[in-house]
Design a protein around this motif. Structure first.
Motif, PDB file in Angstrom:
ATOM      1  N   ALA A 297       0.824  -1.203   0.000  1.00  0.00           N
ATOM      2  CA  ALA A 297       0.000   0.000   0.000  1.00  0.00           C
ATOM      3  C   ALA A 297       0.862   1.259   0.000  1.00  0.00           C
ATOM      4  CB  ALA A 297      -0.940  -0.001   1.208  1.00  0.00           C
ATOM      5  N   GLY A 298       1.921   1.269   0.795  1.00  0.00           N
ATOM      6  CA  GLY A 298       2.804   2.419   0.851  1.00  0.00           C
ATOM      7  C   GLY A 298       3.535   2.639  -0.457  1.00  0.00           C
ATOM      8  N   ALA A 299       3.933   1.552  -1.110  1.00  0.00           N
ATOM      9  CA  ALA A 299       4.624   1.667  -2.391  1.00  0.00           C
ATOM     10  C   ALA A 299       3.705   2.271  -3.447  1.00  0.00           C
ATOM     11  CB  ALA A 299       5.120   0.295  -2.843  1.00  0.00           C
ATOM     12  N   LEU A 300       2.457   1.832  -3.462  1.00  0.00           N
ATOM     13  CA  LEU A 300       1.504   2.362  -4.439  1.00  0.00           C
ATOM     14  C   LEU A 300       1.264   3.853  -4.212  1.00  0.00           C
ATOM     15  CD1 LEU A 300      -0.413   1.938  -6.778  1.00  0.00           C
ATOM     16  CD2 LEU A 300      -2.143   1.121  -5.156  1.00  0.00           C
ATOM     17  N   GLU A 301       1.110   4.253  -2.962  1.00  0.00           N
ATOM     18  CA  GLU A 301       0.907   5.673  -2.667  1.00  0.00           C
ATOM     19  C   GLU A 301       2.115   6.509  -3.064  1.00  0.00           C
ATOM     20  OE1 GLU A 301      -1.753   7.491  -1.606  1.00  0.00           O
ATOM     21  OE2 GLU A 301      -2.765   5.608  -2.104  1.00  0.00           O
TER      22      GLU A 301
ATOM     23  N   ARG B 210       2.055   9.622  -5.805  1.00  0.00           N
ATOM     24  CA  ARG B 210       2.461  10.971  -5.382  1.00  0.00           C
ATOM     25  C   ARG B 210       3.806  11.400  -5.957  1.00  0.00           C
ATOM     26  NH1 ARG B 210       1.034  10.412   1.107  1.00  0.00           N
ATOM     27  NH2 ARG B 210      -1.225  10.146   0.864  1.00  0.00           N
ATOM     28  N   GLY B 211       4.472  10.496  -6.681  1.00  0.00           N
ATOM     29  CA  GLY B 211       5.790  10.824  -7.212  1.00  0.00           C
ATOM     30  C   GLY B 211       6.835  10.965  -6.130  1.00  0.00           C
ATOM     31  N   GLU B 212       6.689  10.203  -5.037  1.00  0.00           N
ATOM     32  CA  GLU B 212       7.592  10.294  -3.891  1.00  0.00           C
ATOM     33  C   GLU B 212       8.400   9.005  -3.706  1.00  0.00           C
ATOM     34  OE1 GLU B 212       4.951  11.213  -0.688  1.00  0.00           O
ATOM     35  OE2 GLU B 212       4.549  13.261  -1.395  1.00  0.00           O
ATOM     36  N   TRP B 213       8.824   8.413  -4.822  1.00  0.00           N
ATOM     37  CA  TRP B 213       9.487   7.115  -4.739  1.00  0.00           C
ATOM     38  C   TRP B 213      10.827   7.183  -4.015  1.00  0.00           C
ATOM     39  CZ3 TRP B 213       7.604   2.550  -4.836  1.00  0.00           C
ATOM     40  CH2 TRP B 213       8.476   1.456  -4.886  1.00  0.00           C
TER      41      TRP B 213
ATOM     42  N   GLU C 121      16.461   5.178  -6.291  1.00  0.00           N
ATOM     43  CA  GLU C 121      15.819   6.489  -6.138  1.00  0.00           C
ATOM     44  C   GLU C 121      15.258   7.011  -7.458  1.00  0.00           C
ATOM     45  OE1 GLU C 121      18.316   8.590  -2.492  1.00  0.00           O
ATOM     46  OE2 GLU C 121      18.988   8.806  -4.565  1.00  0.00           O
ATOM     47  N   ARG C 122      15.958   6.754  -8.550  1.00  0.00           N
ATOM     48  CA  ARG C 122      15.541   7.310  -9.836  1.00  0.00           C
ATOM     49  C   ARG C 122      14.871   6.272 -10.745  1.00  0.00           C
ATOM     50  NH1 ARG C 122      21.317   7.035 -10.156  1.00  0.00           N
ATOM     51  NH2 ARG C 122      22.020   5.552 -11.751  1.00  0.00           N
ATOM     52  N   SER C 123      14.396   5.183 -10.175  1.00  0.00           N
ATOM     53  CA  SER C 123      13.896   4.062 -10.972  1.00  0.00           C
ATOM     54  C   SER C 123      12.424   4.160 -11.362  1.00  0.00           C
ATOM     55  CB  SER C 123      14.111   2.743 -10.201  1.00  0.00           C
ATOM     56  OG  SER C 123      13.354   2.739  -8.997  1.00  0.00           O
ATOM     57  N   LEU C 124      11.670   5.073 -10.764  1.00  0.00           N
ATOM     58  CA  LEU C 124      10.219   5.108 -10.996  1.00  0.00           C
ATOM     59  C   LEU C 124       9.896   5.410 -12.455  1.00  0.00           C
ATOM     60  CD1 LEU C 124       7.370   4.962  -9.764  1.00  0.00           C
ATOM     61  CD2 LEU C 124       7.521   7.426  -9.347  1.00  0.00           C
TER      62      LEU C 124
ATOM     63  N   ALA D 287      12.115   0.296  -8.319  1.00  0.00           N
ATOM     64  CA  ALA D 287      13.043  -0.632  -7.671  1.00  0.00           C
ATOM     65  C   ALA D 287      13.320  -0.213  -6.232  1.00  0.00           C
ATOM     66  CB  ALA D 287      14.355  -0.704  -8.454  1.00  0.00           C
ATOM     67  N   THR D 288      13.704  -1.184  -5.419  1.00  0.00           N
ATOM     68  CA  THR D 288      14.065  -0.944  -4.024  1.00  0.00           C
ATOM     69  C   THR D 288      15.419  -1.586  -3.729  1.00  0.00           C
ATOM     70  OG1 THR D 288      12.801  -2.919  -3.402  1.00  0.00           O
ATOM     71  CG2 THR D 288      11.695  -0.781  -3.182  1.00  0.00           C
ATOM     72  N   VAL D 289      16.022  -1.176  -2.617  1.00  0.00           N
ATOM     73  CA  VAL D 289      17.296  -1.748  -2.176  1.00  0.00           C
ATOM     74  C   VAL D 289      17.014  -2.950  -1.278  1.00  0.00           C
ATOM     75  CG1 VAL D 289      19.466  -1.314  -0.964  1.00  0.00           C
ATOM     76  CG2 VAL D 289      18.369   0.528  -2.279  1.00  0.00           C
ATOM     77  N   VAL D 290      17.709  -4.051  -1.527  1.00  0.00           N
ATOM     78  CA  VAL D 290      17.511  -5.278  -0.758  1.00  0.00           C
ATOM     79  C   VAL D 290      18.864  -5.841  -0.327  1.00  0.00           C
ATOM     80  CG1 VAL D 290      15.354  -5.853  -1.937  1.00  0.00           C
ATOM     81  CG2 VAL D 290      17.528  -6.687  -2.863  1.00  0.00           C
ATOM     82  N   MET D 291      18.830  -6.789   0.608  1.00  0.00           N
ATOM     83  CA  MET D 291      20.026  -7.534   0.986  1.00  0.00           C
ATOM     84  C   MET D 291      20.218  -8.653  -0.033  1.00  0.00           C
ATOM     85  SD  MET D 291      21.023  -5.901   3.658  1.00  0.00           S
ATOM     86  CE  MET D 291      22.339  -6.993   4.231  1.00  0.00           C
ATOM     87  N   SER D 292      21.320  -8.630  -0.743  1.00  0.00           N
ATOM     88  CA  SER D 292      21.514  -9.563  -1.860  1.00  0.00           C
ATOM     89  C   SER D 292      21.572 -11.019  -1.412  1.00  0.00           C
ATOM     90  CB  SER D 292      22.783  -9.200  -2.634  1.00  0.00           C
ATOM     91  OG  SER D 292      23.920  -9.231  -1.799  1.00  0.00           O
ATOM     92  N   ARG D 293      21.960 -11.271  -0.156  1.00  0.00           N
ATOM     93  CA  ARG D 293      22.087 -12.660   0.298  1.00  0.00           C
ATOM     94  C   ARG D 293      20.744 -13.380   0.349  1.00  0.00           C
ATOM     95  NH1 ARG D 293      22.972  -9.749   5.118  1.00  0.00           N
ATOM     96  NH2 ARG D 293      21.432 -10.128   6.777  1.00  0.00           N
TER      97      ARG D 293
END
Length: 213
Positions: free
Chosen positions: A18-22, A26-29, A57-60, A131-137
């Protein structure tokens, strides 16, 4: 009501859906990426972390309008032995794409999907890609991350806002009783579907090959 339920189905179990969609709407990625990113390392990995964060940050991108069909399915999966325990889940068809699982298996020990669609739902959605940042492991080497930088990676996904739903009523089909063999996934429709869709559902079924078996 159908729009709200379809939205819940497409959101899945992600606590950030839900937060990701909002954030997309709003263009606040960039702010969202910072909010859910893993903690910044004190020393080792800072450069890789920065690269991943800057990329996310610039992936939207988007939105684009997409047509989806939600398909009610029965599913059964096995590990230690054969099973007759079928559960309700859903498939999804995008224009020009084959049927795929909405709730990804295995379906061992699962309950029926909730919420649940009991008819074919034709959905119009607005889709953003980001896109988001994740732990690659936490992601296998063959998992398609956009970027891997040491302990961190960039995972691309999409967020969908349901605009409208058209319900295509169809004859309900009973829960299957047939036995699915060990190391297999079985799928059946929960409502009467076209021969083309029936063929795609059967194509999702598989039995794993066991060495020496």
């Amino acid at each position: 009501m159908g729009t709200a339920l379809a939205q819940r189905l497409l959101n899945g179990r992600s606590k950030h859906a839900a937060g990701a969609l909002e954030a997309c709407k709003r263009g606040e990625w960039a702010e969202f990426v910072h909010r859910i990113a893993p903690p910044k390392p004190f020393l080792l990995g800072r450069r890789g972390y920065g690269r991943c964060l800057a990329h996310a940050e610039r992936s939207l991108a988007g939105p684009v309008t997409v047509k989806l069909l939600l398909v009610p399915l029965w599913a059964c999966s096995t590990e230690d032995g054969a099973s007759t325990e079928w559960v309700a889940m859903h498939g999804v068809v995008e224009e020009g794409q084959p049927l795929s699982e909405l709730e990804v298996g295995p379906f061992i020990g699962m309950k029926d999907a909730s919420p649940r669609a009991d008819a074919l739902w034709e959905c119009t959605v607005r889709r953003w890609t980001a896109a988001t940042v994740v732990m690659s492991r936490f992601y296998a080497p063959d998992t398609p991350l956009v970027l891997r930088a040491g302990d961190f990676g960039v995972l691309e996904s999409w967020m969908e806002e349901v605009v409208s739903v058209a319900v295509r009523e169809a004859e309900p089909l009973p829960r299957p009783t047939r036995e699915v063999p060990m190391f297999a996934h079985g799928f059946e429709p929960r409502v009467r579907v076209s021969p083309e869709l029936e063929s795609q559902i059967q194509a999702m079924c598989f039995t794993a090959k066991v060495e020496g078996g």
